[in-house]
Motif scaffolding. Structure first.
Motif, mmCIF file in Angstrom:
data_model
loop_
_atom_site.group_PDB
_atom_site.id
_atom_site.type_symbol
_atom_site.label_atom_id
_atom_site.label_comp_id
_atom_site.label_asym_id
_atom_site.label_seq_id
_atom_site.Cartn_x
_atom_site.Cartn_y
_atom_site.Cartn_z
ATOM 1 N N GLY A 30 0.835 -1.186 0.000
ATOM 2 C CA GLY A 30 0.000 0.000 0.000
ATOM 3 C C GLY A 30 0.872 1.239 0.000
ATOM 4 O O GLY A 30 1.882 1.304 0.703
ATOM 5 N N ILE A 31 0.493 2.233 -0.791
ATOM 6 C CA ILE A 31 1.334 3.407 -0.956
ATOM 7 C C ILE A 31 0.464 4.657 -1.022
ATOM 8 O O ILE A 31 -0.705 4.598 -1.409
ATOM 9 N N PHE A 32 1.029 5.772 -0.618
ATOM 10 C CA PHE A 32 0.322 7.046 -0.540
ATOM 11 C C PHE A 32 0.856 8.019 -1.588
ATOM 12 O O PHE A 32 1.921 7.822 -2.164
ATOM 13 N N CYS A 33 0.149 9.124 -1.753
ATOM 14 C CA CYS A 33 0.494 10.071 -2.813
ATOM 15 C C CYS A 33 1.904 10.620 -2.648
ATOM 16 O O CYS A 33 2.684 10.649 -3.601
ATOM 17 N N TRP A 34 2.251 11.054 -1.434
ATOM 18 C CA TRP A 34 3.565 11.673 -1.269
ATOM 19 C C TRP A 34 4.683 10.664 -1.451
ATOM 20 O O TRP A 34 5.775 10.991 -1.914
ATOM 21 N N GLU A 35 4.420 9.389 -1.120
ATOM 22 C CA GLU A 35 5.408 8.345 -1.338
ATOM 23 C C GLU A 35 5.607 8.097 -2.829
ATOM 24 O O GLU A 35 6.743 7.883 -3.291
ATOM 25 N N LEU A 36 4.538 8.138 -3.585
ATOM 26 C CA LEU A 36 4.638 7.993 -5.035
ATOM 27 C C LEU A 36 5.428 9.150 -5.651
ATOM 28 O O LEU A 36 6.190 8.953 -6.602
ATOM 29 N N VAL A 37 5.253 10.343 -5.116
ATOM 30 C CA VAL A 37 6.017 11.483 -5.626
ATOM 31 C C VAL A 37 7.506 11.278 -5.375
ATOM 32 O O VAL A 37 8.337 11.459 -6.284
ATOM 33 N N PHE A 38 7.868 10.914 -4.147
ATOM 34 C CA PHE A 38 9.280 10.708 -3.848
ATOM 35 C C PHE A 38 9.881 9.606 -4.723
ATOM 36 O O PHE A 38 10.999 9.744 -5.225
ATOM 37 N N ARG A 39 9.164 8.497 -4.900
ATOM 38 C CA ARG A 39 9.693 7.420 -5.739
ATOM 39 C C ARG A 39 9.847 7.893 -7.189
ATOM 40 O O ARG A 39 10.834 7.567 -7.843
ATOM 41 N N SER A 40 8.895 8.632 -7.698
ATOM 42 C CA SER A 40 8.997 9.085 -9.091
ATOM 43 C C SER A 40 10.152 10.059 -9.267
ATOM 44 O O SER A 40 10.863 10.014 -10.283
ATOM 45 N N ILE A 41 10.375 10.952 -8.291
ATOM 46 C CA ILE A 41 11.506 11.878 -8.374
ATOM 47 C C ILE A 41 12.823 11.103 -8.353
ATOM 48 O O ILE A 41 13.735 11.375 -9.147
ATOM 49 N N GLU A 42 12.925 10.128 -7.450
ATOM 50 C CA GLU A 42 14.141 9.315 -7.395
ATOM 51 C C GLU A 42 14.409 8.626 -8.722
ATOM 52 O O GLU A 42 15.551 8.577 -9.189
ATOM 53 N N ALA A 43 13.364 8.099 -9.344
ATOM 54 C CA ALA A 43 13.536 7.392 -10.610
ATOM 55 C C ALA A 43 13.914 8.344 -11.739
ATOM 56 O O ALA A 43 14.823 8.060 -12.530
ATOM 57 N N LEU A 44 13.222 9.465 -11.813
ATOM 58 C CA LEU A 44 13.487 10.416 -12.895
ATOM 59 C C LEU A 44 14.861 11.064 -12.772
ATOM 60 O O LEU A 44 15.400 11.575 -13.758
ATOM 61 N N GLN A 45 15.440 11.031 -11.568
ATOM 62 C CA GLN A 45 16.757 11.619 -11.350
ATOM 63 C C GLN A 45 17.806 10.566 -10.998
ATOM 64 O O GLN A 45 18.844 10.876 -10.421
ATOM 65 N N ALA A 46 17.548 9.321 -11.380
ATOM 66 C CA ALA A 46 18.449 8.226 -11.007
ATOM 67 C C ALA A 46 19.736 8.236 -11.812
ATOM 68 O O ALA A 46 20.747 7.693 -11.370
ATOM 69 N N VAL A 47 19.715 8.813 -12.999
ATOM 70 C CA VAL A 47 20.919 8.867 -13.830
ATOM 71 C C VAL A 47 21.278 10.316 -14.100
ATOM 72 O O VAL A 47 20.436 11.226 -13.989
ATOM 73 N N ASP A 48 22.527 10.536 -14.465
ATOM 74 C CA ASP A 48 23.001 11.876 -14.779
ATOM 75 C C ASP A 48 22.193 12.439 -15.954
ATOM 76 O O ASP A 48 21.898 11.718 -16.907
ATOM 77 N N PRO A 49 21.845 13.729 -15.917
ATOM 78 C CA PRO A 49 21.088 14.309 -17.036
ATOM 79 C C PRO A 49 21.792 14.166 -18.375
ATOM 80 O O PRO A 49 21.135 14.069 -19.423
ATOM 81 N N THR A 50 23.140 14.157 -18.363
ATOM 82 C CA THR A 50 23.861 14.023 -19.628
ATOM 83 C C THR A 50 23.646 12.661 -20.270
ATOM 84 O O THR A 50 23.898 12.487 -21.467
ATOM 85 N N ALA A 51 23.183 11.680 -19.477
ATOM 86 C CA ALA A 51 22.944 10.337 -19.999
ATOM 87 C C ALA A 51 21.480 10.114 -20.381
ATOM 88 O O ALA A 51 21.149 9.072 -20.958
ATOM 89 N N GLN A 52 20.597 11.055 -20.056
ATOM 90 C CA GLN A 52 19.171 10.883 -20.336
ATOM 91 C C GLN A 52 18.820 11.291 -21.760
ATOM 92 O O GLN A 52 19.392 12.248 -22.305
ATOM 93 N N THR A 53 17.858 10.603 -22.342
ATOM 94 C CA THR A 53 17.380 11.000 -23.669
ATOM 95 C C THR A 53 16.713 12.364 -23.625
ATOM 96 O O THR A 53 16.793 13.131 -24.584
ATOM 97 N N VAL A 54 16.038 12.666 -22.525
ATOM 98 C CA VAL A 54 15.518 14.001 -22.234
ATOM 99 C C VAL A 54 16.002 14.358 -20.840
ATOM 100 O O VAL A 54 15.556 13.760 -19.861
ATOM 101 N N PRO A 55 16.929 15.317 -20.708
ATOM 102 C CA PRO A 55 17.457 15.655 -19.376
ATOM 103 C C PRO A 55 16.417 16.413 -18.562
ATOM 104 O O PRO A 55 15.910 17.449 -18.992
ATOM 105 N N VAL A 56 16.081 15.889 -17.390
ATOM 106 C CA VAL A 56 15.001 16.479 -16.604
ATOM 107 C C VAL A 56 15.424 16.697 -15.161
ATOM 108 O O VAL A 56 16.339 16.061 -14.646
ATOM 109 N N ALA A 57 14.713 17.604 -14.517
ATOM 110 C CA ALA A 57 14.707 17.770 -13.071
ATOM 111 C C ALA A 57 13.260 17.635 -12.624
ATOM 112 O O ALA A 57 12.340 18.072 -13.326
#
Length: 347
Positions: A251-278
């Motif tokens: 079971g997961i909550f909204c704020w936990e989903l936000v933290f997990r998504s941020i961690e995933a979207l920032q898991a690699v260096d922006p220079t290695a991403q197909t679209v560099p994001v923050a």
């Protein structure tokens, strides 16, 4: 699901707790009390306030720039090639292993000075791009753009994206999680940004469910007990990516989903991403909700600095799937609409 619920995880479901408040008793007894005493307030918290029915506002109507810039303070501390580079609020510092530090002022120096250092250090234009973008940012010479997710990727794919600037905008959740764990969870290479957004949706649906019992517990706590007892604690479990993969039905909550998504979207260096994001945490305190903002810095063909953004809601996408309602409600991922609003944004 307020921002105050971000810490204090406790394992277990409350069976045998000293207060005698088990999960089953809460749902049976508290649910009835909630229906009688809190349904009106729950509806007020979840339905009203978007400007569709009565007063309120939403992301489409809000002036988002002040919220986005309130806590936006780009910082940089990375090597560019083999050269350590730091950037703060007023200067960019180049500190080669041999030789003295060079300081460039965002307000007093021009990109030509950065270009000369770029040439000397063999930084392939990256240092110049970072200096130019941060100079423009501190001078207020930039603008945000807002798009639905599909339109966002259409806007930034193929554009002059600025990975160094994305790195400067990111915060401490940059590269906290092993990319291999993200790939196991989402089923895609985390460097493939657009695929990752969809992969996370599928991963959350496969490995988690929206924590309705904890939501009901919170409703009882807020609307019936008026905060007199922390009921949510009996429903909390570890929800980091490794735990989600191991439990496979958390079971997961909204704020936990936000933290997990941020961690995933920032898991690699922006220079290695197909679209560099923050990515950023968007809080809606009016509705006790949180969702994810995603930004990609670009330069237009005319040379203007732009920050295209989109907004993602993994809570709705997970809940709609739990309820088998996606055929009626859609996938729920697009948060840039009239059913979301922002009160605070954290980078």
């Amino acid at each position: 699901m307020s921002d105050d619920d971000r810490s204090g995880r406790t394992d277990g479901n409350g069976d045998g707790d000293p207060d005698g408040l088990s999960r089953r008793r809460l749902l049976l007894g508290g649910g009835a009390a909630l229906s009688a005493l809190g349904a009106g307030k729950a509806a007020h918290n979840t339905v009203l306030g978007y400007g569709r029915i009565g007063p309120g506002t939403n992301l489409r109507d809000q002036e988002l720039t002040p919220l986005l810039t309130e806590r936006l303070a780009p910082r940089y501390a990375e090597p560019i090639g083999d050269t350590p580079v730091r950037a703060g609020a007023s200067t960019l510092v180049v500190a080669p292993d041999s030789g003295d530090e060079t300081r460039l002022s965002f307000s007093a120096d021009d990109p030509a000075a950065a270009a000369e250092i770029d040439r000397q250090t063999g930084s392939d234009g990256r240092l110049t791009a970072l200096f130019s973008d941060l100079s423009a940012f501190h001078a207020g010479e930039y603008a945000f753009e807002f798009h639905r997710p599909t339109e966002f990727f259409e806007r930034v794919e193929g554009a002059d994206a600025r990975p160094e600037t994305a790195a400067a905008i990111r915060d401490a959740r940059d590269r906290e999680v092993d990319p291999a764990v993200i790939e196991r969870f989402a089923g895609v290479d985390p460097a493939a940004t657009r695929a990752l957004v969809g992969g996370l949706l599928e991963g959350f649906r496969e490995h988690t469910n929206y924590d309705v019992p904890r939501y009901l517990a919170g409703s009882v706590e807020d609307n019936v007990l008026l905060g007199a007892h922390d009921v949510r604690q009996y429903f909390e479990t570890d929800v980091d990516f490794a735990s989600l993969l191991e439990a496979d039905s958390s079971g997961i909550f909204c704020w936990e989903l936000v933290f997990r998504s941020i961690e995933a979207l920032q898991a690699v260096d922006p220079t290695a991403q197909t679209v560099p994001v923050a990515a950023c945490y968007v809080s809606d305190s009016r509705h006790k909700h949180a969702f994810t903002g995603v930004l990609c810095p670009i330069r237009t063909e005319g040379g203007e600095l732009r920050f295209p953004m989109t907004f993602l809601d993994y809570t709705h996408s997970t809940l709609y799937d739990d309820l088998r309602a996606t055929a009626i409600l859609g996938d729920g991922l697009d948060a840039y609409g009239t059913s979301h609003r922002a009160t605070d944004i954290y980078w």
